[in-house]
Design a protein around this motif. Structure first.
Motif, mmCIF file in Angstrom:
data_model
loop_
_atom_site.group_PDB
_atom_site.id
_atom_site.type_symbol
_atom_site.label_atom_id
_atom_site.label_comp_id
_atom_site.label_asym_id
_atom_site.label_seq_id
_atom_site.Cartn_x
_atom_site.Cartn_y
_atom_site.Cartn_z
ATOM 1 N N ASP A 124 101.550 1.109 27.158
ATOM 2 C CA ASP A 124 102.737 1.333 27.999
ATOM 3 C C ASP A 124 103.917 0.473 27.541
ATOM 4 O O ASP A 124 105.060 0.932 27.513
ATOM 5 C CB ASP A 124 102.422 0.999 29.461
ATOM 6 C CG ASP A 124 101.556 2.068 30.128
ATOM 7 O OD1 ASP A 124 101.407 3.156 29.547
ATOM 8 O OD2 ASP A 124 101.017 1.790 31.220
ATOM 9 N N MET A 125 103.648 -0.784 27.203
ATOM 10 C CA MET A 125 104.721 -1.677 26.766
ATOM 11 C C MET A 125 105.344 -1.184 25.466
ATOM 12 O O MET A 125 106.562 -1.245 25.282
ATOM 13 C CB MET A 125 104.164 -3.095 26.557
ATOM 14 C CG MET A 125 103.829 -3.811 27.848
ATOM 15 S SD MET A 125 105.309 -4.175 28.825
ATOM 16 C CE MET A 125 104.577 -4.246 30.474
ATOM 17 N N ALA A 146 92.478 -1.420 31.544
ATOM 18 C CA ALA A 146 93.866 -1.691 31.922
ATOM 19 C C ALA A 146 94.600 -2.461 30.822
ATOM 20 O O ALA A 146 95.799 -2.255 30.602
ATOM 21 C CB ALA A 146 93.919 -2.483 33.226
ATOM 22 N N GLN A 147 93.892 -3.329 30.104
ATOM 23 C CA GLN A 147 94.541 -4.069 29.007
ATOM 24 C C GLN A 147 95.053 -3.092 27.953
ATOM 25 O O GLN A 147 96.178 -3.240 27.446
ATOM 26 C CB GLN A 147 93.562 -5.082 28.383
ATOM 27 C CG GLN A 147 92.928 -6.062 29.380
ATOM 28 C CD GLN A 147 93.903 -7.022 30.055
ATOM 29 O OE1 GLN A 147 95.039 -7.186 29.598
ATOM 30 N NE2 GLN A 147 93.468 -7.632 31.145
ATOM 31 N N LYS A 196 101.145 -13.339 35.410
ATOM 32 C CA LYS A 196 102.148 -12.856 34.481
ATOM 33 C C LYS A 196 103.466 -13.614 34.596
ATOM 34 O O LYS A 196 104.157 -13.838 33.598
ATOM 35 C CB LYS A 196 102.347 -11.345 34.695
ATOM 36 C CG LYS A 196 103.170 -10.640 33.637
ATOM 37 C CD LYS A 196 102.676 -10.883 32.233
ATOM 38 C CE LYS A 196 101.418 -10.136 31.861
ATOM 39 N NZ LYS A 196 101.517 -8.693 31.853
ATOM 40 N N ASP A 244 96.709 7.612 32.799
ATOM 41 C CA ASP A 244 95.864 6.498 33.280
ATOM 42 C C ASP A 244 94.539 6.986 33.854
ATOM 43 O O ASP A 244 94.070 6.495 34.900
ATOM 44 C CB ASP A 244 96.592 5.651 34.342
ATOM 45 C CG ASP A 244 97.781 4.900 33.771
ATOM 46 O OD1 ASP A 244 97.861 4.756 32.538
ATOM 47 O OD2 ASP A 244 98.612 4.447 34.568
ATOM 48 N N ASN A 294 104.484 -9.320 26.528
ATOM 49 C CA ASN A 294 103.565 -8.507 27.333
ATOM 50 C C ASN A 294 102.642 -7.682 26.455
ATOM 51 O O ASN A 294 101.433 -7.613 26.690
ATOM 52 C CB ASN A 294 104.358 -7.547 28.233
ATOM 53 C CG ASN A 294 104.510 -8.074 29.645
ATOM 54 O OD1 ASN A 294 103.664 -8.819 30.139
ATOM 55 N ND2 ASN A 294 105.576 -7.684 30.298
ATOM 56 N N ARG A 345 95.655 0.157 28.407
ATOM 57 C CA ARG A 345 96.717 0.993 28.978
ATOM 58 C C ARG A 345 98.057 0.268 28.974
ATOM 59 O O ARG A 345 99.083 0.827 28.590
ATOM 60 C CB ARG A 345 96.358 1.372 30.429
ATOM 61 C CG ARG A 345 95.303 2.437 30.526
ATOM 62 C CD ARG A 345 95.003 2.742 31.997
ATOM 63 N NE ARG A 345 93.893 3.684 32.101
ATOM 64 C CZ ARG A 345 93.169 3.853 33.205
ATOM 65 N NH1 ARG A 345 93.430 3.158 34.292
ATOM 66 N NH2 ARG A 345 92.182 4.736 33.212
ATOM 67 N N ILE A 346 98.062 -0.992 29.414
ATOM 68 C CA ILE A 346 99.341 -1.706 29.532
ATOM 69 C C ILE A 346 99.933 -1.990 28.146
ATOM 70 O O ILE A 346 101.140 -1.888 27.951
ATOM 71 C CB ILE A 346 99.180 -2.998 30.361
ATOM 72 C CG1 ILE A 346 98.669 -2.651 31.768
ATOM 73 C CG2 ILE A 346 100.512 -3.743 30.454
ATOM 74 C CD1 ILE A 346 98.321 -3.865 32.632
ATOM 75 N N HIS A 405 98.429 -8.237 26.262
ATOM 76 C CA HIS A 405 97.389 -7.281 26.634
ATOM 77 C C HIS A 405 96.564 -6.837 25.429
ATOM 78 O O HIS A 405 95.357 -6.626 25.550
ATOM 79 C CB HIS A 405 98.012 -6.097 27.384
ATOM 80 C CG HIS A 405 98.554 -6.511 28.716
ATOM 81 N ND1 HIS A 405 97.744 -6.767 29.789
ATOM 82 C CD2 HIS A 405 99.826 -6.777 29.138
ATOM 83 C CE1 HIS A 405 98.480 -7.169 30.826
ATOM 84 N NE2 HIS A 405 99.752 -7.176 30.455
#
Lengths: 169, 169
Positions: free
Chosen positions: B58-59, B51-52, A157, B77, B136, B54-55, B140
């Motif tokens: 989140d972003m 996770a991709q 990252k 999560d 970001n 989720r992030i 993702h």
């Protein structure tokens, strides 16, 4: 706002150039030809690495040109090596670096920007930037990153985001 | 500008939800469990599909909250299925849809936005949006798309960009 987006395109492309530099080192260490990366694809009917880099640069320079009422320089799409792709990225960054905030003074939310596809169609400047150029640019830059990452290049990252201007909170 | 970015996050997430819908159809047609996608990775030390997603969410919600001076809702999560990931995407879109342009009236280029990492650090609102959240988020979301695409789901640029508001040029 439009200028901020152009600056970010330039930053992400500089980061991508540094990531390609890591691919060169990786290939040297593993003793394979780094140009093998040019033809890799995530799936057989997806575009290869070379096209991902080309399209990312195309999206960035088209955005800068269209949003400032200029004509984007044409790149020949003839790169066959990683070094030539890095050259393309640097030419694109140099082009983007030539813009100043004032170049985007005339564009506003109501400005219509012609798109190459579909023919004869246009988007408002805001739809063009947020709905088309930003998602397309980051799609192809990310896919280029993912192709190298999948090929074992050790990037993370920090390489993707580059140096951020953090200040004490 | 900040609101335009939030609207684009919502659009891209809606497109991603539809892409996950195509993954469900693909798995049904090929007779495999669509939840097998949850654990796929492009490379063994990359984050998995779950996770991709989720992030990316989140972003998006962190951007909307931070740029409007609010607290983002915490998501647990704990998703273990594609259906639960789609639920997370929809909760995020519903949260983003609750914002109006006026919610971002107080933020400007000089506003400092605290980041979760590094601790004790902040970015200007413009650096936060263009240098951190946008790259970001799209990283993702694109990687989630790429993982499905690599798994044979038939999606393309139209799915990624969704419907654009084209007008006659």
């Amino acid at each position: 706002m439009y200028y901020l987006a152009i600056r970010q395109f330039a930053r992400t492309l500089k980061n991508l150039d540094a990531i390609l530099g890591k691919a060169v080192s990786h290939a040297e260490a593993r003793k394979f030809d780094v140009n093998n990366f040019c033809s890799v694809r995530l799936f057989p009917d997806m575009l290869p690495f070379t096209a991902q880099v080309r399209i990312a640069t195309d999206m960035a320079k088209a955005a800068a040109a269209s949003l400032s009422g200029k004509e984007a320089p044409k790149f020949e799409d003839n790169e066959t090596t990683i070094e030539e792709l890095r050259g393309r990225i640097r030419r694109c960054v140099a082009y983007l670096d030539g813009f100043a905030a004032g170049d985007f003074d005339k564009v506003n939310a109501k400005t219509m920007i012609k798109v190459p596809y579909p023919p004869g169609k246009a988007l408002s400047a805001d739809d063009y930037l947020f709905g088309r150029q930003l998602p397309n640019f980051f799609f192809h830059a990310t896919t280029a990153y993912n192709l190298l990452r999948q090929g074992g290049v050790e990037v993370g990252k920090g390489d993707w985001l580059g140096t951020l201007n953090f200040q004490d909170a």
